[in-house]
Write a protein that holds these residues in place. Structure first.
Motif, mmCIF file in Angstrom:
data_model
loop_
_atom_site.group_PDB
_atom_site.id
_atom_site.type_symbol
_atom_site.label_atom_id
_atom_site.label_comp_id
_atom_site.label_asym_id
_atom_site.label_seq_id
_atom_site.Cartn_x
_atom_site.Cartn_y
_atom_site.Cartn_z
ATOM 1 N N LEU A 1 0.829 -1.206 0.000
ATOM 2 C CA LEU A 1 0.000 0.000 0.000
ATOM 3 C C LEU A 1 0.869 1.263 0.000
ATOM 4 C CD1 LEU A 1 -2.747 -1.118 2.548
ATOM 5 C CD2 LEU A 1 -2.965 -0.970 0.056
ATOM 6 N N ARG A 2 1.917 1.250 0.802
ATOM 7 C CA ARG A 2 2.826 2.408 0.844
ATOM 8 C C ARG A 2 3.549 2.584 -0.485
ATOM 9 N NH1 ARG A 2 5.087 1.466 6.911
ATOM 10 N NH2 ARG A 2 3.397 2.567 7.964
ATOM 11 N N GLN A 3 4.001 1.486 -1.066
ATOM 12 C CA GLN A 3 4.726 1.526 -2.346
ATOM 13 C C GLN A 3 3.881 2.192 -3.426
ATOM 14 O OE1 GLN A 3 5.629 -2.389 -3.793
ATOM 15 N NE2 GLN A 3 6.209 -1.673 -5.817
ATOM 16 N N HIS A 4 2.584 1.960 -3.385
ATOM 17 C CA HIS A 4 1.685 2.517 -4.387
ATOM 18 C C HIS A 4 1.114 3.876 -3.980
ATOM 19 C CE1 HIS A 4 1.718 -0.772 -7.244
ATOM 20 N NE2 HIS A 4 1.750 -1.590 -6.198
ATOM 21 N N GLY A 5 1.477 4.372 -2.813
ATOM 22 C CA GLY A 5 1.039 5.696 -2.390
ATOM 23 C C GLY A 5 -0.424 5.775 -2.000
ATOM 24 N N VAL A 6 -0.989 4.679 -1.534
ATOM 25 C CA VAL A 6 -2.397 4.650 -1.132
ATOM 26 C C VAL A 6 -2.588 5.510 0.119
ATOM 27 C CG1 VAL A 6 -4.247 3.172 -0.248
ATOM 28 C CG2 VAL A 6 -2.817 2.395 -2.148
ATOM 29 N N THR A 7 -3.598 6.373 0.075
ATOM 30 C CA THR A 7 -3.883 7.249 1.212
ATOM 31 C C THR A 7 -5.228 6.961 1.863
ATOM 32 O OG1 THR A 7 -4.813 8.909 -0.277
ATOM 33 C CG2 THR A 7 -2.483 9.139 0.292
ATOM 34 N N GLN A 8 -6.109 6.231 1.186
ATOM 35 C CA GLN A 8 -7.437 5.911 1.709
ATOM 36 C C GLN A 8 -7.700 4.422 1.496
ATOM 37 O OE1 GLN A 8 -9.582 8.296 3.114
ATOM 38 N NE2 GLN A 8 -7.846 9.692 2.905
ATOM 39 N N VAL A 9 -8.228 3.756 2.531
ATOM 40 C CA VAL A 9 -8.507 2.318 2.455
ATOM 41 C C VAL A 9 -9.907 2.058 3.000
ATOM 42 C CG1 VAL A 9 -7.827 0.032 3.279
ATOM 43 C CG2 VAL A 9 -6.074 1.712 2.742
ATOM 44 N N ALA A 10 -10.629 1.187 2.311
ATOM 45 C CA ALA A 10 -11.916 0.683 2.812
ATOM 46 C C ALA A 10 -11.779 -0.826 2.904
ATOM 47 C CB ALA A 10 -13.051 1.059 1.871
ATOM 48 N N LEU A 11 -12.323 -1.411 3.965
ATOM 49 C CA LEU A 11 -12.217 -2.863 4.068
ATOM 50 C C LEU A 11 -13.554 -3.498 4.362
ATOM 51 C CD1 LEU A 11 -11.933 -4.105 7.306
ATOM 52 C CD2 LEU A 11 -9.906 -2.722 7.113
ATOM 53 N N GLU A 12 -13.676 -4.717 3.866
ATOM 54 C CA GLU A 12 -14.891 -5.519 4.059
ATOM 55 C C GLU A 12 -14.448 -6.814 4.710
ATOM 56 O OE1 GLU A 12 -17.621 -8.600 3.644
ATOM 57 O OE2 GLU A 12 -15.782 -8.621 2.483
ATOM 58 N N SER A 13 -15.189 -7.220 5.720
ATOM 59 C CA SER A 13 -14.821 -8.439 6.423
ATOM 60 C C SER A 13 -16.036 -8.993 7.150
ATOM 61 C CB SER A 13 -13.713 -8.140 7.436
ATOM 62 O OG SER A 13 -13.386 -9.292 8.172
ATOM 63 N N THR A 14 -15.976 -10.284 7.403
ATOM 64 C CA THR A 14 -16.978 -10.901 8.261
ATOM 65 C C THR A 14 -16.307 -11.261 9.582
ATOM 66 O OG1 THR A 14 -16.497 -13.053 7.302
ATOM 67 C CG2 THR A 14 -18.335 -11.841 6.363
ATOM 68 N N ALA A 15 -17.099 -11.422 10.590
ATOM 69 C CA ALA A 15 -16.618 -11.790 11.925
ATOM 70 C C ALA A 15 -15.551 -10.813 12.399
ATOM 71 C CB ALA A 15 -16.125 -13.233 11.938
ATOM 72 N N GLN A 16 -14.544 -11.300 13.096
ATOM 73 C CA GLN A 16 -13.511 -10.443 13.676
ATOM 74 C C GLN A 16 -12.234 -10.437 12.849
ATOM 75 O OE1 GLN A 16 -14.606 -13.293 14.896
ATOM 76 N NE2 GLN A 16 -12.869 -14.603 15.313
ATOM 77 N N TYR A 17 -12.253 -10.953 11.637
ATOM 78 C CA TYR A 17 -11.041 -11.060 10.828
ATOM 79 C C TYR A 17 -10.431 -9.705 10.488
ATOM 80 C CZ TYR A 17 -12.724 -15.834 10.134
ATOM 81 O OH TYR A 17 -13.164 -17.109 10.322
ATOM 82 N N TRP A 18 -11.195 -8.642 10.519
ATOM 83 C CA TRP A 18 -10.707 -7.312 10.182
ATOM 84 C C TRP A 18 -9.774 -6.738 11.226
ATOM 85 C CZ3 TRP A 18 -11.743 -3.334 13.537
ATOM 86 C CH2 TRP A 18 -12.745 -3.564 14.491
ATOM 87 N N ARG A 19 -9.848 -7.182 12.460
ATOM 88 C CA ARG A 19 -9.115 -6.558 13.558
ATOM 89 C C ARG A 19 -7.587 -6.546 13.356
ATOM 90 N NH1 ARG A 19 -12.957 -8.656 18.469
ATOM 91 N NH2 ARG A 19 -14.645 -7.235 17.974
ATOM 92 N N PRO A 20 -6.923 -7.670 13.021
ATOM 93 C CA PRO A 20 -5.474 -7.614 12.815
ATOM 94 C C PRO A 20 -5.097 -6.713 11.626
ATOM 95 C CG PRO A 20 -6.196 -9.887 13.041
ATOM 96 C CD PRO A 20 -7.424 -9.033 12.949
ATOM 97 N N VAL A 21 -5.926 -6.703 10.603
ATOM 98 C CA VAL A 21 -5.652 -5.877 9.429
ATOM 99 C C VAL A 21 -5.751 -4.403 9.823
ATOM 100 C CG1 VAL A 21 -6.398 -5.285 7.091
ATOM 101 C CG2 VAL A 21 -6.472 -7.669 7.873
ATOM 102 N N TRP A 22 -6.751 -4.051 10.604
ATOM 103 C CA TRP A 22 -6.923 -2.663 11.049
ATOM 104 C C TRP A 22 -5.722 -2.241 11.892
ATOM 105 C CZ3 TRP A 22 -9.937 1.324 10.029
ATOM 106 C CH2 TRP A 22 -9.994 2.386 10.927
ATOM 107 N N MET A 23 -5.243 -3.116 12.748
ATOM 108 C CA MET A 23 -4.107 -2.794 13.603
ATOM 109 C C MET A 23 -2.817 -2.616 12.793
ATOM 110 S SD MET A 23 -5.483 -2.429 16.513
ATOM 111 C CE MET A 23 -4.083 -2.310 17.579
ATOM 112 N N ALA A 24 -2.673 -3.365 11.709
ATOM 113 C CA ALA A 24 -1.460 -3.246 10.871
ATOM 114 C C ALA A 24 -1.457 -1.925 10.159
ATOM 115 C CB ALA A 24 -1.402 -4.402 9.875
#
Length: 74
Positions: free
Chosen positions: A51-74
């Motif tokens: 994401l940094r390499q490509h210069g991404v400044t905005q992210v939206a994520l879709e997830s079920t259950a609690q799988y999003w939590r580690p991704v959000w923390m990263a």
């Protein structure tokens, strides 16, 4: 306000993988870059670098259950 050249990413979070599509705001019909990453610490570090390499400044994520939590923390 996002400029026309802003890169945004959509993340689809699963139990063992995260799929990412990067789009340029002015060209939403055309993928800028895509990738699939693991949900391990190493995989999430790779995702962050991608994401940094490509210069991404905005992210939206879709997830079920609690799988999003580690991704959000990263």
């Amino acid at each position: 306000m996002l400029s026309m050249d802003t890169l945004v990413a959509g993340l689809d979070v699963h139990k063992k993988t995260v799929v990412v599509v990067i789009l340029q705001k002015g060209q939403p019909e055309q993928d800028h870059a895509t990738g699939t990453f693991g949900t391990t610490q190493f995989g999430l570090q790779e995702l962050t670098a991608f994401l940094r390499q490509h210069g991404v400044t905005q992210v939206a994520l879709e997830s079920t259950a609690q799988y999003w939590r580690p991704v959000w923390m990263a």
